[in-house]
Enzyme design. Structure first.
Site, PDB file in Angstrom:
ATOM      1  CE  LYS A 165     -31.621  29.045  35.248  1.00  0.00           C
ATOM      2  NZ  LYS A 165     -32.416  28.715  35.189  1.00  0.00           N
ATOM      3  CG  ASP A 193     -27.936  24.008  37.269  1.00  0.00           C
ATOM      4  OD1 ASP A 193     -26.946  24.668  38.669  1.00  0.00           O
ATOM      5  OD2 ASP A 193     -29.202  24.099  37.435  1.00  0.00           O
TER       6      ASP A 193
HETATM    7  C1  PLP Z   1     -25.555  29.267  34.913  1.00  0.00           C
HETATM    8  C2  PLP Z   1     -26.361  29.108  34.020  1.00  0.00           C
HETATM    9  N1  PLP Z   1     -26.694  29.894  32.969  1.00  0.00           N
HETATM   10  C3  PLP Z   1     -27.729  29.384  31.692  1.00  0.00           C
HETATM   11  C4  PLP Z   1     -28.683  28.556  32.413  1.00  0.00           C
HETATM   12  C5  PLP Z   1     -30.101  28.389  31.464  1.00  0.00           C
HETATM   13  O1  PLP Z   1     -30.745  27.894  31.744  1.00  0.00           O
HETATM   14  P1  PLP Z   1     -32.164  26.993  30.784  1.00  0.00           P
HETATM   15  O2  PLP Z   1     -31.855  25.884  31.756  1.00  0.00           O
HETATM   16  O3  PLP Z   1     -33.237  28.100  31.214  1.00  0.00           O
HETATM   17  O4  PLP Z   1     -31.694  26.835  29.524  1.00  0.00           O
HETATM   18  C6  PLP Z   1     -28.312  27.923  34.328  1.00  0.00           C
HETATM   19  C7  PLP Z   1     -29.650  26.759  33.859  1.00  0.00           C
HETATM   20  O5  PLP Z   1     -29.929  26.587  35.361  1.00  0.00           O
HETATM   21  C8  PLP Z   1     -27.356  28.358  34.301  1.00  0.00           C
HETATM   22  O6  PLP Z   1     -27.545  27.943  35.840  1.00  0.00           O
END
Ligand code: PLP
Length: 401
Positions: free
Chosen positions: A75, A122
């Site tokens: 992220k 989160d």
């Molecule tokens: C580890 C991880 N994977 C995938 C996502 C998904 O990303 P998005 O909210 O842009 O769909 C998040 C989002 O916080 C994440 O923390």
């Protein structure tokens, strides 16, 4: 066992005007920016040959984001690049002039001053924003939804940010961050999702995620594979999925990979929109109980939604056991394959690929996607064990099966 739901994308196409957000020249700028950080290294692309043979697929490749900047998740790529682009805009520069050394120089700090970057998370996005703000001499304020673990809160506090766990869900935290920023001098919202009227910073965040897609693309070339035939990409609000889909659609316009977007069934807003077929986004609200904390978001990013509905083949909504299975598979590789420590939001694509190839009830999906011995599948393990206690409970003690 709760079933996986899936739907083929039959939504009406639009003018596809958002695809340019992920133009290769924009992603190259993000890539160059990230490369200027002293902490930068390419994260590994794990080649799982034993796994691919067993699944009956040509190749399985997993981008391992547990190695990203020592933060255990991808992220930070988005938060950091959007902050740089914001500072570039405020100081009348092109972002390509703002390398890490320039951004942290006394001269630039004196010129730009100090902003406070507000966000909701989160865990992973907020940690990335807090980390980047800390490195760049800026302030960060982070709101976290109820259910977030103390480990994730502490990781953000360690970066000198102000952070709190609130009694509301993620989407409400986004509204809290926006309201607080509006009341603060030099307050800026750095949110990893877009809505009508808030699109510039989220589009920069998506370009930042492009670094990961571009690296994977290069690494597939290095393996002598070239274009992946299939990509599985998980989604919360869909910014990541839009970034990955957008990058590969721009990269291979004549022969794009087949993309599957994977959500938690507790927060499957994109799947819900696909089933409705009219092209309008749908919202999921409430507590969204799932182990996939990063995917527990119920309101689609408006920029991404446009990209996804023009290009994605299938949207799938997965119960928690699918992700838990993916975590265990990646943690216990076939002899000779590398191990990938993959967290709850990182492993769901692996779990789904397993179900599609090995479970009779999903054979129709296998046909629809054309997955076979000729396929080279690219997966993104977007986080490592960001909550190490829960990781052990799932992988070692068999929780969530
Ligand atoms: C580890 C991880 N994977 C995938 C996502 C998904 O990303 P998005 O909210 O842009 O769909 C998040 C989002 O916080 C994440 O923390």
């Amino acid at each position: 066992m709760k079933e996986i739901k899936w739907a083929v994308n039959e939504m009406p196409k639009t003018e596809d005007s958002q695809i340019k957000v992920m133009a290769l020249e924009e992603v190259k700028k993000a890539r160059a920016f990230h490369e200027s950080f002293p902490q930068y290294t390419k994260t590994p692309l794990a080649r799982l040959s034993g796994m691919a043979d067993w699944l009956g697929i040509g190749g399985v490749y997993v981008k391992d984001e547990s190695y990203r900047f020592g933060l255990n998740a991808f992220k930070v790529l988005g938060g950091s690049f959007s902050m740089a682009r914001y500072i570039a805009k405020q100081t009348g520069r092109d972002v390509s002039e703002l390398t890490y050394d320039v951004l942290t120089s006394r001269k630039l700090l004196d010129e730009f001053g100090q902003a406070t970057f507000f966000t909701a998370t989160d865990g992973n996005h907020g940690r990335g924003v807090a980390w980047a703000a800390n490195k760049l001499g800026q302030k960060a304020v982070v709101y976290m939804p109820k259910g977030t673990t103390i480990t994730r809160l502490n990781n953000i506090l360690k970066e000198n940010a102000s952070a709190t766990i609130e009694e509301v869900n993620y989407d409400e935290c986004v509204r809290m961050a926006a309201a607080a920023a509006a009341k603060t001098p030099n307050g800026v919202v750095v949110q990893d999702t877009a809505w009508d009227g808030y699109e510039e910073i989220p589009s920069w965040i998506m370009q930042g995620y492009g670094t990961m897609a571009m690296e994977a693309d290069e690494q597939l070339e290095e393996y002598g594979i070239g274009r992946p035939t299939h990509i599985f990409i998980q989604a919360g609000v869909g910014s990541l999925a839009g970034a990955v889909q957008g990058y590969f659609a721009n990269r291979y316009p004549d022969h794009p990979p087949v993309v599957v977007v994977v959500e938690s069934d507790a927060a499957a807003c994109l799947y819900k929109g696909t089933v409705a077929k009219d092209g309008q986004p749908r919202i999921v609200d409430g507590d969204m109980q799932t182990i996939m904390a990063g995917l527990a978001c119920g309101e689609p990013n408006t920029i991404s939604w446009d990209i996804l509905k023009n290009h994605v083949k299938v949207f799938a909504a997965c119960p928690d056991w699918v992700s838990a299975r993916g975590m265990r598979m990646l943690s216990a590789p076939f002899k000779g394959d590398p191990q990938v420590v993959s967290g709850e939001s990182g492993a769901v694509g692996m779990g789904l690929l397993y179900c599609i190839m090995k479970m009779e009830e999903y054979s129709e999906l296998r046909e629809v996607l054309g997955l076979n011995k000729e396929s080279n599948v690219l997966l993104f393990s977007t986080e490592g064990d960001t909550d190490p206690d829960r990781y052990k409970k799932i992988v070692w003690e068999g929780k969530e099966e």
